[in-house]
Each structure stands twice: as structure tokens, then as C-alpha cells.
Design an enzyme around this catalytic site. Structure first.
Site, PDB file in Angstrom:
ATOM      1  N   GLY A   1      27.491  16.140   0.029  1.00 44.27           N
ATOM      2  CA  GLY A   1      28.408  16.210   1.151  1.00 44.27           C
ATOM      3  C   GLY A   1      29.046  17.577   1.184  1.00 44.27           C
ATOM      4  O   GLY A   1      29.045  18.293   0.165  1.00 44.27           O
TER       5      GLY A   1
ATOM      6  N   GLN B   1      35.422  23.765   2.946  1.00 46.52           N
ATOM      7  CA  GLN B   1      34.643  24.346   1.836  1.00 46.52           C
ATOM      8  C   GLN B   1      33.812  25.547   2.268  1.00 46.52           C
ATOM      9  O   GLN B   1      33.323  26.286   1.419  1.00 46.52           O
ATOM     10  CB  GLN B   1      33.702  23.285   1.245  1.00 46.52           C
ATOM     11  CG  GLN B   1      34.437  22.167   0.530  1.00 46.52           C
ATOM     12  CD  GLN B   1      33.442  21.229  -0.114  1.00 46.52           C
ATOM     13  OE1 GLN B   1      32.935  20.321   0.526  1.00 46.52           O
ATOM     14  NE2 GLN B   1      33.135  21.466  -1.381  1.00 46.52           N
TER      15      GLN B   1
ATOM     16  N   CYS C   1      31.961  18.690  -7.453  1.00 48.64           N
ATOM     17  CA  CYS C   1      32.343  19.296  -6.172  1.00 48.64           C
ATOM     18  C   CYS C   1      31.836  20.730  -6.149  1.00 48.64           C
ATOM     19  O   CYS C   1      32.010  21.461  -7.125  1.00 48.64           O
ATOM     20  CB  CYS C   1      33.864  19.271  -6.036  1.00 48.64           C
ATOM     21  SG  CYS C   1      34.450  19.966  -4.481  1.00 48.64           S
ATOM     22  N   LEU C   2      31.224  21.129  -5.025  1.00 50.49           N
ATOM     23  CA  LEU C   2      30.704  22.502  -4.931  1.00 50.49           C
ATOM     24  C   LEU C   2      31.833  23.530  -4.992  1.00 50.49           C
ATOM     25  O   LEU C   2      31.599  24.682  -5.336  1.00 50.49           O
ATOM     26  CB  LEU C   2      29.904  22.679  -3.632  1.00 50.49           C
ATOM     27  CG  LEU C   2      28.625  21.835  -3.517  1.00 50.49           C
ATOM     28  CD1 LEU C   2      27.955  22.067  -2.167  1.00 50.49           C
ATOM     29  CD2 LEU C   2      27.655  22.133  -4.653  1.00 50.49           C
TER      30      LEU C   2
ATOM     31  N   HIS D   1      35.564  11.341  -0.743  1.00 47.52           N
ATOM     32  CA  HIS D   1      35.634  12.695  -1.311  1.00 47.52           C
ATOM     33  C   HIS D   1      35.742  13.740  -0.190  1.00 47.52           C
ATOM     34  O   HIS D   1      36.575  14.646  -0.250  1.00 47.52           O
ATOM     35  CB  HIS D   1      34.385  12.938  -2.175  1.00 47.52           C
ATOM     36  CG  HIS D   1      34.304  14.282  -2.826  1.00 47.52           C
ATOM     37  ND1 HIS D   1      34.331  14.448  -4.189  1.00 47.52           N
ATOM     38  CD2 HIS D   1      34.182  15.526  -2.296  1.00 47.52           C
ATOM     39  CE1 HIS D   1      34.238  15.750  -4.468  1.00 47.52           C
ATOM     40  NE2 HIS D   1      34.143  16.425  -3.325  1.00 47.52           N
ATOM     41  N   GLU D   2      34.896  13.583   0.857  1.00 50.04           N
ATOM     42  CA  GLU D   2      34.901  14.565   1.953  1.00 50.04           C
ATOM     43  C   GLU D   2      36.156  14.424   2.812  1.00 50.04           C
ATOM     44  O   GLU D   2      36.733  15.421   3.260  1.00 50.04           O
ATOM     45  CB  GLU D   2      33.637  14.418   2.825  1.00 50.04           C
ATOM     46  CG  GLU D   2      32.313  14.571   2.072  1.00 50.04           C
ATOM     47  CD  GLU D   2      32.225  15.781   1.174  1.00 50.04           C
ATOM     48  OE1 GLU D   2      32.843  16.818   1.472  1.00 50.04           O
ATOM     49  OE2 GLU D   2      31.545  15.695   0.127  1.00 50.04           O
TER      50      GLU D   2
ATOM     51  N   HIS E   1      38.910  16.284   1.285  1.00 53.65           N
ATOM     52  CA  HIS E   1      38.849  17.724   1.555  1.00 53.65           C
ATOM     53  C   HIS E   1      39.515  18.064   2.888  1.00 53.65           C
ATOM     54  O   HIS E   1      40.173  19.101   3.012  1.00 53.65           O
ATOM     55  CB  HIS E   1      37.386  18.199   1.624  1.00 53.65           C
ATOM     56  CG  HIS E   1      36.784  18.552   0.292  1.00 53.65           C
ATOM     57  ND1 HIS E   1      37.336  19.498  -0.554  1.00 53.65           N
ATOM     58  CD2 HIS E   1      35.660  18.119  -0.320  1.00 53.65           C
ATOM     59  CE1 HIS E   1      36.575  19.610  -1.635  1.00 53.65           C
ATOM     60  NE2 HIS E   1      35.552  18.779  -1.530  1.00 53.65           N
TER      61      HIS E   1
HETATM   62 ZN    ZN Z   1      34.028  18.498  -2.874  1.00 50.49          ZN
END
Ligand code: ZN
Length: 179
Positions: free
Chosen positions: A49, A54, A102-103, A144-145, A148
């Protein structure tokens, strides 16, 4: 399409609540290109995702896809979903702990409690209303998204930071054998 630079924890954009999009913005070529670039960026970095903050854009857009991802090899498939202005309208009461990465927080994994099931209302990339009923890993990725988009990251949701692990050590000591 382009692969975009991923903002990491510490960049203010990761902590800033993002703005909802208008119908007019959604159909604009700039936003359509941004969505294509987000999908390409997610695939390039093997994310499941990606949320717009991000990639340094404070807008309420998230893309999700789980298709034989080497970072999450045993997870069920989720077809590509583009969620704009998502709202989680209901959540199951039961919380399930599982590992997340997480990226924007590279090379780490932590155990995070999440609601096992939820209903999410959003717009798709054409501005059409969507209602997504998700459970398990898909519900986890949506949460999670969605976090963000509020300026939150998974570390904020952990009950304790004691499970936080470097990816290499996670693979050695903590990865579940659910093959
Ligand atoms: Zn993330």
C-alpha cells in the site's frame, strides 16, 4: 509514469493530516497522473500500500495491492484498489496483532494491533462511490494507509515498542512459519 521519491519518517509531510479531494480535482490530469505514479512507486518498492503523504503529496489518496509480494509472501491476494477520501465507517471490536512494515520507516517491523474487519467508504479514481468490506490482512492495510492520511504511522499504534525489529533480525528470529 514515474517512480516517485518516498518520504521517510521525520519529513513533516508524514505527520501532516492530508486534504480531501474535490470531484474536479479527482478528474484532473495531474491527479490521474499522480495516482498512476503512486501505483508504479508502490510496485517498484514492493509495498502492499502507499498513501499520498508518503510521496510528498498531502492529499487523501491511498493505493493498495497484494499480488505475490516478496515482502509479505504468505498474505492473501488483494486486487489493486485506489481509495480517495476514505472513511472507515465501522470496525469490528476484536483486535488482532500482526507484523507491519512501512516504506517510510525502512528496514523495520513491529507488531501492531488492528481491528480484524471494517467497512470503508471512499471514492475510486473516477470519483465513483465505493464501499469496501475488508477483513484480515486487507483490513490491516486499509487501517495502515488510512492512518497515513491522518498523519499517523504504525509505531503510534503499537502497544509496546519492544517488538520493533530490524528486518534481518525479524527474518532470523520472529517471522512466523505459516507456509
Ligand atoms: Zn506506511
Amino acid at each position: 509514469m514515474s517512480i516517485l521519491k518516498v518520504a521517510r519518517l521525520g519529513h513533516p509531510v508524514i505527520r501532516k493530516p492530508s486534504k480531501p479531494l474535490t470531484a474536479q480535482e479527482i478528474e484532473s490530469p495531474a491527479i490521474q497522473k499522480l495516482i498512476d505514479d503512486m501505483i508504479e512507486t508502490m510496485r517498484e518498492y514492493e509495498g502492499v500500500g502507499l498513501a499520498a503523504p508518503q510521496i510528498h503529496s498531502s492529499k487523501q489518496i491511498a493505493v493498495i495491492e497484494v499480488e505475490g509480494n516478496p515482502r509479505y509472501p504468505n498474505m492473501p491476494r488483494v486486487h489493486l484498489a485506489v481509495l480517495i477520501n476514505p472513511k472507515i465507517v465501522s470496525r469490528s471490536k476484536d483486535l488482532v496483532e500482526d507484523w507491519e512494515g512501512c516504506l517510510s520507516i525502512p528496514d523495520l517491523r513491529g507488531s501492531v494491533p488492528r481491528n480484524d474487519a471494517l467497512v470503508c467508504e471512499a471514492l475510486d479514481r473516477f470519483g465513483k462511490a465505493l464501499k469496501v468490506e475488508a477483513h484480515g490482512f486487507f483490513a490491516r492495510v486499509i487501517q495502515h494507509e488510512w492512518d497515513h492520511l491522518q498523519g499517523d504511522v504504525y509505531l503510534d499504534r503499537m502497544r509496546s515498542l519492544k517488538t520493533l525489529s530490524h528486518l534481518a533480525e525479524f527474518g532470523r528470529f520472529l517471522a512466523r512459519d505459516d507456509s
